[in-house]
Design an enzyme around this catalytic site. Structure first.
Site, short mmCIF file in Angstrom:
data_model
loop_
_atom_site.label_atom_id
_atom_site.label_comp_id
_atom_site.label_asym_id
_atom_site.label_seq_id
_atom_site.Cartn_x
_atom_site.Cartn_y
_atom_site.Cartn_z
N LYS A 41 -28.50 21.51 -105.82
CA LYS A 41 -28.15 20.28 -106.53
C LYS A 41 -29.29 19.77 -107.42
CE LYS A 41 -24.81 19.10 -102.98
NZ LYS A 41 -23.66 19.66 -103.68
N ASN A 185 -19.88 10.72 -104.35
CA ASN A 185 -18.44 10.88 -104.54
C ASN A 185 -17.77 10.08 -103.41
OD1 ASN A 185 -18.39 12.46 -102.21
ND2 ASN A 185 -18.37 14.40 -103.35
N THR A 218 -18.33 8.85 -108.25
CA THR A 218 -17.65 9.89 -109.03
C THR A 218 -16.31 10.20 -108.36
OG1 THR A 218 -18.91 11.58 -107.84
CG2 THR A 218 -19.77 10.88 -109.97
N GLY A 220 -13.80 12.55 -109.55
CA GLY A 220 -13.14 13.74 -110.08
C GLY A 220 -12.41 13.47 -111.39
N GLY A 223 -12.38 9.92 -113.15
CA GLY A 223 -13.55 9.36 -113.84
C GLY A 223 -14.56 8.83 -112.84
N ASP A 244 -13.82 25.82 -112.68
CA ASP A 244 -14.65 25.83 -111.47
C ASP A 244 -15.32 24.45 -111.37
OD1 ASP A 244 -16.54 26.21 -109.49
OD2 ASP A 244 -17.44 28.00 -110.38
N THR A 246 -17.43 23.48 -109.14
CA THR A 246 -18.77 23.51 -108.51
C THR A 246 -19.82 23.06 -109.52
OG1 THR A 246 -17.95 25.60 -107.60
CG2 THR A 246 -20.13 24.89 -106.90
N ASP A 250 -23.41 17.50 -110.16
CA ASP A 250 -24.78 17.68 -110.67
C ASP A 250 -24.83 17.44 -112.18
OD1 ASP A 250 -25.39 18.40 -108.06
OD2 ASP A 250 -25.02 20.53 -108.47
N GLY A 285 -19.53 28.89 -112.30
CA GLY A 285 -20.93 28.80 -111.91
C GLY A 285 -21.42 27.37 -111.88
O1 RIB Z 1 -23.49 20.97 -106.26
C1 RIB Z 1 -23.38 22.34 -106.29
C2 RIB Z 1 -24.49 22.98 -105.54
O2 RIB Z 1 -24.38 22.65 -104.17
C3 RIB Z 1 -24.51 24.48 -105.57
O3 RIB Z 1 -25.26 24.98 -106.64
C4 RIB Z 1 -25.06 24.86 -104.21
O4 RIB Z 1 -26.30 25.49 -104.27
C5 RIB Z 1 -25.13 23.57 -103.43
O5 RIB Z 1 -26.39 23.09 -103.40
#
Ligand code: RIB
Length: 302
Positions: A41, A185, A218, A220, A223, A244, A246, A250, A285
């Site tokens: 993060k 979140n 946050t 999603g 907003g 994605d 993920t 961040d 990613g």
């Molecule tokens: O927020 C996503 C991150 O959470 C990923 O990159 C993973 O490494 C975890 O830390």
């Protein structure tokens, strides 16, 4: 004006499997694709802020192993200052096995290794850089004592502080009150506020101990919800095709830190952060999916 951001945080090597659907306990499912990439993060937020044009210093620890190279490669490529990163002789670089299903949802395990061995002296050695920063930002993938310590050091110097309380954990109130901005979140908010209720506004208000604190939740695709002692405002986000999710949180935090450091109003900084997160979820990613400034500006102004 170039935003100066210091991040005290984590680096993990993300080991991501893309699947049609998540396995149930005891079940084996086949995946479509596997990718090894830079994550964590703290580092993701550093990359997001650097791609948005900020001058970024990262304070953290990796191991003396092959995964550390991934960290240094992306930090070098993005111009992140690594003068205060330590290669820990006794602990491995953090790793994060991740599953992403066909709807873009994710499940993550973190094995934090060297991230949990950050010391006060690591932060003390960067005091000059912190004093000169616009914003210091922390998350919860490092030892929590160091979250509190980093916030205290920045606060004592009058530097704006952002606490991204992710992943979800309870934290001492003394640490939470050192944060000017708290960015959970909804799940993290419930944990941090020790609440059984899903009332976002009430939970957020319960974190506010001073007039100058702001919670930005946050939410999603809805907003982000701003909550202060006298403001409750939802800032809607942008419609995008999700690949994605993920790293979206961040991206949001990187965008918020840069927006605030550049002097945007709170509402505009949250909108800028929403645009950063929206673009992040259109690519697979974590760190590699952080958007470039020109793309964020285009969406933000649209
Ligand atoms: O927020 C996503 C991150 O959470 C990923 O990159 C993973 O490494 C975890 O830390």
């Amino acid at each position: 004006m170039t935003a100066k951001i210091v991040i005290v945080g984590s680096f993990n090597t993300d080991l991501t499997s893309y699947l049609d659907r998540m396995p149930r306990p005891g079940e084996t499912v086949g995946g479509d694709k596997f990718v090894t990439g830079p994550g964590g993060k703290g580092s993701n937020q550093a990359v997001a802020a650097a791609r948005l044009g900020a001058d970024v210093t990262f304070i953290g620890r990796v191991g003396q192993d092959v995964f550390a190279k991934l960290a240094y490669d992306i930090w070098e490529a993005e111009g992140v200052n690594t003068d205060y990163v330590i290669q820990d002789p006794d602990h491995a670089t953090g790793v994060a096995p991740i599953f992403v299903d066909s709807s873009g949802e994710n499940m993550i395990v973190v094995v934090l290794g060297a991230n949990l061995n950050i010391q006060q002296s690591d932060i003390d050695s960067a005091k000059d850089i912190i004093a000169d920063a616009d914003v210091l930002m922390v998350q919860l993938e490092i030892n929590h004592d160091m979250v509190g310590y980093a916030l205290q050091v920045a606060k004592d110097m009058g530097v704006t502080t952002i606490l991204n309380p992710a992943p979800a954990a309870e934290l001492p109130e003394d640490y939470v009150k050192l944060a000017d901005y708290i960015t959970p979140n909804e799940t993290e908010l419930e944990t941090l506020s020790r609440s059984d209720s899903d009332d976002v506004i009430a939970n957020a208000k319960s974190l506010l101990t001073t007039d100058s604190q702001t919670v930005v939740v946050t939410m999603g695709s809805q907003g982000a919800q701003i909550v202060t002692q006298d403001q409750e405002q939802m800032i809607g986000t942008f419609n995008v095709d999700v690949v994605d999710t993920t790293g979206a949180g961040d991206a949001f935090n990187g965008g918020l830190a840069v927006g605030l450091a550049e002097g945007k109003s709170l509402e505009e900084a949250v909108k800028f952060a929403n645009a950063t997160a929206a673009l992040c979820v259109t690519k697979p990613g974590t760190a590699p999916s952080m958007p470039q400034r020109s793309d964020v500006d285009t969406l933000y102004k649209s």
